[in-house]
Motif scaffolding. Structure first.
Motif, PDB file in Angstrom:
ATOM      1  N   CYS A  57       0.833  -1.205   0.000  1.00 30.06           N
ATOM      2  CA  CYS A  57       0.000   0.000   0.000  1.00 30.06           C
ATOM      3  C   CYS A  57       0.865   1.250   0.000  1.00 30.06           C
ATOM      4  CB  CYS A  57      -0.930  -0.026   1.206  1.00 30.06           C
ATOM      5  SG  CYS A  57      -1.942   1.466   1.407  1.00 30.06           S
ATOM      6  N   ASN A  58       1.908   1.261   0.836  1.00 27.58           N
ATOM      7  CA  ASN A  58       2.806   2.413   0.897  1.00 27.58           C
ATOM      8  C   ASN A  58       3.593   2.590  -0.395  1.00 27.58           C
ATOM      9  OD1 ASN A  58       2.115   3.220   3.491  1.00 27.58           O
ATOM     10  ND2 ASN A  58       3.606   1.881   4.456  1.00 27.58           N
ATOM     11  N   ASN A  59       4.000   1.494  -0.997  1.00 33.44           N
ATOM     12  CA  ASN A  59       4.726   1.587  -2.268  1.00 33.44           C
ATOM     13  C   ASN A  59       3.845   2.197  -3.353  1.00 33.44           C
ATOM     14  OD1 ASN A  59       7.208   0.546  -1.463  1.00 33.44           O
ATOM     15  ND2 ASN A  59       6.578  -1.578  -1.813  1.00 33.44           N
ATOM     16  N   ARG A  60       2.579   1.844  -3.341  1.00 30.56           N
ATOM     17  CA  ARG A  60       1.669   2.417  -4.336  1.00 30.56           C
ATOM     18  C   ARG A  60       1.432   3.901  -4.075  1.00 30.56           C
ATOM     19  NH1 ARG A  60      -2.967  -1.971  -6.068  1.00 30.56           N
ATOM     20  NH2 ARG A  60      -1.556  -3.756  -6.342  1.00 30.56           N
ATOM     21  N   LEU A  61       1.388   4.271  -2.792  1.00 29.57           N
ATOM     22  CA  LEU A  61       1.112   5.657  -2.444  1.00 29.57           C
ATOM     23  C   LEU A  61       2.324   6.553  -2.648  1.00 29.57           C
ATOM     24  CD1 LEU A  61      -0.815   7.763  -1.207  1.00 29.57           C
ATOM     25  CD2 LEU A  61       0.000   7.047   1.048  1.00 29.57           C
ATOM     26  N   PHE A  62       3.490   6.108  -2.171  1.00 28.68           N
ATOM     27  CA  PHE A  62       4.676   6.968  -2.172  1.00 28.68           C
ATOM     28  C   PHE A  62       5.590   6.765  -3.385  1.00 28.68           C
ATOM     29  CE2 PHE A  62       3.766   6.541   2.482  1.00 28.68           C
ATOM     30  CZ  PHE A  62       3.417   7.867   2.693  1.00 28.68           C
ATOM     31  N   ASN A  63       5.628   5.533  -3.909  1.00 29.33           N
ATOM     32  CA  ASN A  63       6.562   5.241  -5.004  1.00 29.33           C
ATOM     33  C   ASN A  63       5.877   5.001  -6.335  1.00 29.33           C
ATOM     34  OD1 ASN A  63       8.671   5.311  -3.095  1.00 29.33           O
ATOM     35  ND2 ASN A  63       8.370   3.151  -2.589  1.00 29.33           N
ATOM     36  N   ASN A  64       4.529   4.951  -6.318  1.00 25.19           N
ATOM     37  CA  ASN A  64       3.763   4.744  -7.543  1.00 25.19           C
ATOM     38  C   ASN A  64       4.167   3.458  -8.259  1.00 25.19           C
ATOM     39  OD1 ASN A  64       1.723   5.506  -9.346  1.00 25.19           O
ATOM     40  ND2 ASN A  64       3.171   6.527 -10.724  1.00 25.19           N
ATOM     41  N   THR A  65       4.400   2.396  -7.485  1.00 30.49           N
ATOM     42  CA  THR A  65       4.749   1.090  -8.042  1.00 30.49           C
ATOM     43  C   THR A  65       3.706   0.060  -7.626  1.00 30.49           C
ATOM     44  OG1 THR A  65       6.121   0.524  -6.124  1.00 30.49           O
ATOM     45  CG2 THR A  65       7.212   1.615  -7.984  1.00 30.49           C
ATOM     46  N   ILE A  66       3.451  -0.894  -8.509  1.00 32.46           N
ATOM     47  CA  ILE A  66       2.472  -1.955  -8.262  1.00 32.46           C
ATOM     48  C   ILE A  66       3.159  -3.307  -8.399  1.00 32.46           C
ATOM     49  CG2 ILE A  66       0.337  -3.036  -9.046  1.00 32.46           C
ATOM     50  CD1 ILE A  66      -0.617  -0.331  -9.995  1.00 32.46           C
ATOM     51  N   THR A  67       3.051  -4.145  -7.376  1.00 32.41           N
ATOM     52  CA  THR A  67       3.659  -5.464  -7.375  1.00 32.41           C
ATOM     53  C   THR A  67       2.596  -6.518  -7.646  1.00 32.41           C
ATOM     54  OG1 THR A  67       5.268  -4.733  -5.724  1.00 32.41           O
ATOM     55  CG2 THR A  67       5.042  -7.106  -6.044  1.00 32.41           C
ATOM     56  N   PRO A  68       2.822  -7.437  -8.590  1.00 31.24           N
ATOM     57  CA  PRO A  68       1.836  -8.502  -8.858  1.00 31.24           C
ATOM     58  C   PRO A  68       1.598  -9.351  -7.613  1.00 31.24           C
ATOM     59  CG  PRO A  68       3.502  -8.388 -10.593  1.00 31.24           C
ATOM     60  CD  PRO A  68       3.985  -7.502  -9.492  1.00 31.24           C
ATOM     61  N   ILE A  69       0.400  -9.918  -7.521  1.00 31.86           N
ATOM     62  CA  ILE A  69       0.028 -10.685  -6.340  1.00 31.86           C
ATOM     63  C   ILE A  69       0.920 -11.905  -6.151  1.00 31.86           C
ATOM     64  CG2 ILE A  69      -1.665 -12.132  -7.510  1.00 31.86           C
ATOM     65  CD1 ILE A  69      -2.017 -10.548  -4.006  1.00 31.86           C
ATOM     66  N   SER A  70       1.403 -12.492  -7.246  1.00 26.65           N
ATOM     67  CA  SER A  70       2.294 -13.650  -7.134  1.00 26.65           C
ATOM     68  C   SER A  70       3.601 -13.278  -6.448  1.00 26.65           C
ATOM     69  CB  SER A  70       2.580 -14.231  -8.523  1.00 26.65           C
ATOM     70  OG  SER A  70       3.188 -13.248  -9.362  1.00 26.65           O
ATOM     71  N   ARG A  71       4.095 -12.076  -6.704  1.00 23.49           N
ATOM     72  CA  ARG A  71       5.321 -11.631  -6.046  1.00 23.49           C
ATOM     73  C   ARG A  71       5.071 -11.290  -4.587  1.00 23.49           C
ATOM     74  NH1 ARG A  71       8.493  -7.120  -9.167  1.00 23.49           N
ATOM     75  NH2 ARG A  71       9.789  -7.442  -7.316  1.00 23.49           N
ATOM     76  N   LEU A  72       3.868 -10.814  -4.263  1.00 23.18           N
ATOM     77  CA  LEU A  72       3.541 -10.576  -2.856  1.00 23.18           C
ATOM     78  C   LEU A  72       3.535 -11.888  -2.088  1.00 23.18           C
ATOM     79  CD1 LEU A  72       0.675  -7.915  -3.073  1.00 23.18           C
ATOM     80  CD2 LEU A  72       3.127  -7.551  -2.725  1.00 23.18           C
ATOM     81  N   LEU A  73       3.016 -12.941  -2.701  1.00 32.04           N
ATOM     82  CA  LEU A  73       3.049 -14.261  -2.062  1.00 32.04           C
ATOM     83  C   LEU A  73       4.490 -14.712  -1.838  1.00 32.04           C
ATOM     84  CD1 LEU A  73       1.671 -16.851  -1.079  1.00 32.04           C
ATOM     85  CD2 LEU A  73       1.657 -17.648  -3.466  1.00 32.04           C
ATOM     86  N   ASN A  74       5.337 -14.494  -2.813  1.00 34.24           N
ATOM     87  CA  ASN A  74       6.754 -14.866  -2.656  1.00 34.24           C
ATOM     88  C   ASN A  74       7.409 -14.072  -1.525  1.00 34.24           C
ATOM     89  OD1 ASN A  74       6.748 -16.786  -4.693  1.00 34.24           O
ATOM     90  ND2 ASN A  74       7.403 -15.335  -6.267  1.00 34.24           N
ATOM     91  N   LYS A  75       7.011 -12.807  -1.368  1.00 33.31           N
ATOM     92  CA  LYS A  75       7.551 -12.007  -0.272  1.00 33.31           C
ATOM     93  C   LYS A  75       7.164 -12.601   1.076  1.00 33.31           C
ATOM     94  CE  LYS A  75       7.946  -7.442  -2.461  1.00 33.31           C
ATOM     95  NZ  LYS A  75       7.533  -6.010  -2.370  1.00 33.31           N
ATOM     96  N   VAL A  76       5.911 -13.069   1.186  1.00 35.04           N
ATOM     97  CA  VAL A  76       5.462 -13.704   2.427  1.00 35.04           C
ATOM     98  C   VAL A  76       6.314 -14.943   2.713  1.00 35.04           C
ATOM     99  CG1 VAL A  76       3.552 -14.919   3.548  1.00 35.04           C
ATOM    100  CG2 VAL A  76       3.111 -12.844   2.219  1.00 35.04           C
ATOM    101  N   LYS A  77       6.581 -15.721   1.691  1.00 33.26           N
ATOM    102  CA  LYS A  77       7.385 -16.938   1.861  1.00 33.26           C
ATOM    103  C   LYS A  77       8.812 -16.595   2.287  1.00 33.26           C
ATOM    104  CE  LYS A  77       4.797 -19.554  -1.637  1.00 33.26           C
ATOM    105  NZ  LYS A  77       4.875 -20.260  -2.941  1.00 33.26           N
ATOM    106  N   TYR A  78       9.410 -15.628   1.619  1.00 32.61           N
ATOM    107  CA  TYR A  78      10.785 -15.240   1.947  1.00 32.61           C
ATOM    108  C   TYR A  78      10.884 -14.662   3.354  1.00 32.61           C
ATOM    109  CZ  TYR A  78      12.834 -15.891  -2.727  1.00 32.61           C
ATOM    110  OH  TYR A  78      13.307 -16.416  -3.887  1.00 32.61           O
ATOM    111  N   LEU A  79       9.933 -13.797   3.710  1.00 32.62           N
ATOM    112  CA  LEU A  79       9.978 -13.171   5.029  1.00 32.62           C
ATOM    113  C   LEU A  79       9.827 -14.201   6.140  1.00 32.62           C
ATOM    114  CD1 LEU A  79       7.894  -9.875   4.675  1.00 32.62           C
ATOM    115  CD2 LEU A  79      10.330 -10.067   5.119  1.00 32.62           C
ATOM    116  N   SER A  80       8.808 -15.055   6.037  1.00 36.84           N
ATOM    117  CA  SER A  80       8.569 -16.035   7.093  1.00 36.84           C
ATOM    118  C   SER A  80       9.740 -16.993   7.234  1.00 36.84           C
ATOM    119  CB  SER A  80       7.273 -16.801   6.808  1.00 36.84           C
ATOM    120  OG  SER A  80       7.285 -17.373   5.508  1.00 36.84           O
ATOM    121  N   LEU A  81      10.313 -17.448   6.122  1.00 36.05           N
ATOM    122  CA  LEU A  81      11.473 -18.343   6.187  1.00 36.05           C
ATOM    123  C   LEU A  81      12.681 -17.619   6.760  1.00 36.05           C
ATOM    124  CD1 LEU A  81      12.854 -21.027   5.585  1.00 36.05           C
ATOM    125  CD2 LEU A  81      13.274 -20.217   3.244  1.00 36.05           C
ATOM    126  N   GLY A  82      12.886 -16.367   6.341  1.00 36.46           N
ATOM    127  CA  GLY A  82      14.024 -15.593   6.842  1.00 36.46           C
ATOM    128  C   GLY A  82      13.937 -15.344   8.334  1.00 36.46           C
TER     129      GLY A  82
END
Length: 246
Positions: free
Chosen positions: A200-225
């Motif tokens: 949400c912040n990236n869309r508001l401040f950086n005007n960037t949109i991340t595909p939902i598949s990459r958001l899922l990958n972020k969840v996987k990377y964060l939880s494993l990390g």
């Protein structure tokens, strides 16, 4: 490439002093901007501390003791304490604490605090709805689609609640009362919410949109990390975590 951050300087704080901010610090800058987003300063208003249990008389040791010992006051819901997870970064737990109490600077809250006008309360996604925490996490179709993907990844299905706090409770308790299972599901829910808020912040401040598949990958990377960082004996590799984390 470096960005910049500012700090006050001068006797009266009337000037800005700038220094370079390295790329690895940019996430910290975004968090700072988020925290200050709903802060409104007025030259004719004096800052002061307010003791909410007794706004008229203010804080006293006797009053604090009464708050801590009074049986008339509700005890802290033990469910809310589940956001504090030893393998989750403190900033994420603090974020969840504010999120579940609707104390985050969504546009809906900013309108209620007279920080922005009601015309500016539309969701950052451009869907046309009012931007509230519940809308962002559960009702905006793109963000809401992350939850079924996560459930499919970890291997269980359930009926999601339309109330944010209930959604958290139901998610954590969805596979039984085992302490280990609840700890695992907390570790999954918290990065999901964190990833959606940062998007949400990236869309508001950086005007960037991340595909939902990459958001899922972020969840996987964060939880494993987070697991690997706080639990030296954790033996899962990326391939196994991606295929069968439960």
């Amino acid at each position: 490439m470096a960005s910049f951050v500012f700090s006050w300087s001068g006797a009266e704080g009337e000037a800005w002093a700038w220094r370079r901010l390295w790329v690895w610090e940019e996430e910290m800058l975004e968090e700072c901007r988020t925290l200050l987003f709903d802060v409104s300063l007025h030259v004719d208003v004096t800052d002061q501390w307010l003791w909410l249990p007794d706004p008229l008389e203010g804080y006293s040791v006797r009053g604090a003791y009464h708050v801590l010992t009074s049986k008339d006051l509700p005890l802290v819901d033990s469910t809310a304490e589940m956001i504090w997870h030893r393998q989750v970064p403190l900033k994420v737990s603090v974020f969840a604490w504010r999120l579940l109490r609707d104390r985050f600077p969504t546009k809906f809250n900013l309108v209620n605090r007279s920080v922005i006008s009601s015309e500016a309360a539309v969701c950052v996604s451009g869907c046309g709805s009012i931007e509230s925490a519940q809308h962002l996490m559960l009702f905006y179709s793109t963000f809401a689609s992350l939850w079924p993907l996560v459930c499919d990844w970890i291997g269980f299905m359930g009926v999601d609640s339309n109330v944010l706090f209930d959604h958290f409770v139901q998610f954590v308790h969805s596979t039984g009362v085992s302490k280990a299972r609840k700890s695992f599901l907390r570790l999954i829910w918290l990065p999901c919410a964190w990833v959606l808020w940062t998007e949400c912040n990236n869309r508001l401040f950086n005007n960037t949109i991340t595909p939902i598949s990459r958001l899922l990958n972020k969840v996987k990377y964060l939880s494993l990390g987070w697991l690997k960082a706080k639990k030296a004996t954790f033996m899962y590799g990326t391939d196994r975590w991606w295929s069968s984390p439960f």
